[in-house]
Scaffold this motif. Structure first.
Motif, PDB file in Angstrom:
ATOM      1  N   SER A 169      48.428-104.804 -14.576  1.00 39.13           N
ATOM      2  CA  SER A 169      47.465-104.791 -13.473  1.00 39.13           C
ATOM      3  C   SER A 169      46.604-103.540 -13.465  1.00 39.13           C
ATOM      4  N   ALA A 170      47.034-102.514 -14.206  1.00 33.74           N
ATOM      5  CA  ALA A 170      46.385-101.201 -14.110  1.00 33.74           C
ATOM      6  C   ALA A 170      44.905-101.248 -14.473  1.00 33.74           C
ATOM      7  N   MET A 171      44.521-102.164 -15.356  1.00 34.09           N
ATOM      8  CA  MET A 171      43.123-102.284 -15.746  1.00 34.09           C
ATOM      9  C   MET A 171      42.343-103.133 -14.742  1.00 34.09           C
ATOM     10  N   TYR A 172      42.994-104.164 -14.188  1.00 36.05           N
ATOM     11  CA  TYR A 172      42.274-105.137 -13.367  1.00 36.05           C
ATOM     12  C   TYR A 172      42.025-104.680 -11.937  1.00 36.05           C
ATOM     13  N   LEU A 173      42.960-103.951 -11.351  1.00 35.84           N
ATOM     14  CA  LEU A 173      42.764-103.524  -9.966  1.00 35.84           C
ATOM     15  C   LEU A 173      41.544-102.612  -9.801  1.00 35.84           C
ATOM     16  N   PRO A 174      41.377-101.583 -10.643  1.00 29.50           N
ATOM     17  CA  PRO A 174      40.151-100.765 -10.521  1.00 29.50           C
ATOM     18  C   PRO A 174      38.887-101.564 -10.771  1.00 29.50           C
ATOM     19  N   LEU A 175      38.940-102.512 -11.717  1.00 30.26           N
ATOM     20  CA  LEU A 175      37.761-103.348 -11.986  1.00 30.26           C
ATOM     21  C   LEU A 175      37.418-104.203 -10.769  1.00 30.26           C
ATOM     22  N   ALA A 176      38.452-104.769 -10.150  1.00 28.05           N
ATOM     23  CA  ALA A 176      38.218-105.612  -8.975  1.00 28.05           C
ATOM     24  C   ALA A 176      37.605-104.799  -7.839  1.00 28.05           C
ATOM     25  N   LYS A 177      38.093-103.578  -7.651  1.00 29.75           N
ATOM     26  CA  LYS A 177      37.536-102.729  -6.586  1.00 29.75           C
ATOM     27  C   LYS A 177      36.093-102.364  -6.898  1.00 29.75           C
ATOM     28  N   THR A 178      35.808-102.087  -8.167  1.00 28.44           N
ATOM     29  CA  THR A 178      34.434-101.772  -8.560  1.00 28.44           C
ATOM     30  C   THR A 178      33.520-102.966  -8.311  1.00 28.44           C
ATOM     31  N   MET A 179      34.003-104.169  -8.617  1.00 29.52           N
ATOM     32  CA  MET A 179      33.213-105.381  -8.366  1.00 29.52           C
ATOM     33  C   MET A 179      32.908-105.515  -6.884  1.00 29.52           C
ATOM     34  N   LEU A 180      33.930-105.318  -6.054  1.00 28.81           N
ATOM     35  CA  LEU A 180      33.742-105.459  -4.613  1.00 28.81           C
ATOM     36  C   LEU A 180      32.717-104.461  -4.097  1.00 28.81           C
ATOM     37  N   PHE A 181      32.836-103.203  -4.511  1.00 29.21           N
ATOM     38  CA  PHE A 181      31.942-102.168  -4.002  1.00 29.21           C
ATOM     39  C   PHE A 181      30.553-102.247  -4.636  1.00 29.21           C
TER      40      PHE A 181
END
Length: 227
Positions: A169-181
């Motif tokens: 998950s370590a790669m996907y969680l930051p990507l998901a937050k970046t997408m949201l913001f």
């Protein structure tokens, strides 16, 4: 979220974010169905792909109704494409567990959190198609729960460890937050804070993905390492 005059374009841009996510979820579920080890999982994922395609269709229709000329954020599309590339790399490696973390746990969980918060404002406004909106939320929840069930069983059967899933998950969680913001301007224009949406999403994560993990999960990691 109460939609006032002049805010339709910003809501349309936010729904465009959701539409792109549904296209990604559709493509991922289709490919996951070919990786799934059991017929029941394969059947569920084929059905999920069909539902995701319908969700994308609904969001596209809502966008055209709200603001037919609304432009797409290139940053959102770029971030979504980056996420897609990571998921497709996991599919190419046939890492079914990683695809579940990326798609059913993170992407579906974030989508469900966004829809639930948007729904609160739409209900206050007396927006139409409430039954349809509730159906979308329930289906997103079902997709999320499917991923939780399958991964929990993998953990119980020692096919995956909690620590391994956290690493995936370590790669996907930051990507998901970046997408949201990347959609922050739309949130702010609607007097919404994207951090509130992210916090809502984080509360939906299973214990083994929470940061920091609960104490009993830390003990589990240690016991598995010693073993």
């Amino acid at each position: 979220m109460l939609i006032k005059s002049g805010e339709h374009t910003h809501l349309a841009q936010l729904l465009r974010f959701m539409e792109l996510g549904e296209h990604l979820a559709h493509d991922c579920a289709q490919k996951q169905s070919r990786l799934a080890p059991e017929p029941g999982m394969q059947t569920f994922l084929v059905g999920q792909a069909r539902q995701e395609g319908y969700h994308a269709f609904v969001f596209h229709g809502a966008i055209r109704w709200l603001a037919p000329k609304a432009t797409q954020s290139s940053e959102i599309a770029e971030q979504m494409n980056h996420y897609r590339q990571c998921v497709e790399a996991a599919i190419a490696r046939e890492d079914f567990a990683e695809t579940l973390v990326a798609e059913q746990i993170i992407l579906e969980g974030l989508g469900e959190a966004i829809l639930r918060k948007i729904e609160v404002g739409l209900v206050k406004r007396g927006a139409p198609f409430r039954r349809l909106r509730r159906m979308l939320i329930h289906q997103e929840e079902a997709h999320h729960q499917f991923g939780l069930r399958v991964l929990s069983r993998m953990i119980e059967q020692d096919e995956e460890s909690c620590e391994s899933l956290r690493k995936k998950s370590a790669m996907y969680l930051p990507l998901a937050k970046t997408m949201l913001f990347a959609a922050e301007n739309s949130f702010v224009s609607l007097k919404e804070d994207p951090q509130d949406y992210w916090d809502e999403f984080e509360r939906s994560l299973p214990p083994w993905l929470q940061t920091p993990p609960p104490q009993h999960m830390t003990s589990l990691f240690l016991s598995k390492t010693v073993a």
